[in-house]
Enzyme design. Sequence first.
Site, PDB file in Angstrom:
ATOM      1  CE1 TYR A  22      -3.839  -2.241   0.234  1.00 13.44           C
ATOM      2  CE2 TYR A  22      -2.648  -3.292   2.024  1.00 13.44           C
ATOM      3  CZ  TYR A  22      -3.671  -3.302   1.115  1.00 13.44           C
ATOM      4  OH  TYR A  22      -4.540  -4.364   1.083  1.00 13.44           O
ATOM      5  CG  ASN A  71      -9.961   1.520  -1.311  1.00 13.15           C
ATOM      6  OD1 ASN A  71     -10.381   0.403  -1.049  1.00 13.15           O
ATOM      7  ND2 ASN A  71      -8.676   1.788  -1.409  1.00 13.15           N
ATOM      8  CB  ALA A  74     -11.707  -6.417   3.593  1.00 11.50           C
ATOM      9  CG  HIS A  97      -9.624  -1.970  -5.243  1.00  9.12           C
ATOM     10  ND1 HIS A  97     -10.133  -2.247  -3.995  1.00  9.12           N
ATOM     11  CD2 HIS A  97     -10.616  -2.214  -6.129  1.00  9.12           C
ATOM     12  CE1 HIS A  97     -11.389  -2.660  -4.134  1.00  9.12           C
ATOM     13  NE2 HIS A  97     -11.699  -2.639  -5.409  1.00  9.12           N
ATOM     14  NE  ARG A 104      -3.032  -7.717  -2.109  1.00 14.47           N
ATOM     15  CZ  ARG A 104      -3.552  -7.045  -1.103  1.00 14.47           C
ATOM     16  NH1 ARG A 104      -4.253  -5.955  -1.310  1.00 14.47           N
ATOM     17  NH2 ARG A 104      -3.370  -7.457   0.135  1.00 14.47           N
TER      18      ARG A 104
END
Length: 141
Positions: A22, A71, A74, A97, A104
Amino acid sequence: MRIQIINGPNINLLGKREPGIYGARGFEDYLEELRAAYPDVQLDYYQSNVEGFMIDKIHEVGFSYDGIVLNAGAYTHTSIALQDAIRAVKTPVIEVHISNVHQREEFRHKSMISCACVGVICGFGLDSYRLGVEALLKRVK
């Protein structure tokens, strides 16, 4: 023009949380830069780790703002409730994102909200937000 940026769970830890994925920069620092790049756009920011609070914010701005850059963290992969909230409002939503979720874990490859959004941007780091703002600006023209 008014655009609401909404960040979901753990985005408040940017700069500290998994910097290899990130980055090492906090969102608030980036937000100052983003606001400076778009002085004629009102960029409001909201972050919550609570799904229901994010839904409340979508409802609050979803009929009066020109766009939402979301965003959902999760919750992207689990929340039909967020999908329903996006579908319930008139304001266009761009899903963003920071990482390329398709590079991923397998569970991150499926978004429960993409089908309700006007577009999806991922994998460009914090610049994904700028691309989301640009997409909304072009959509309004």
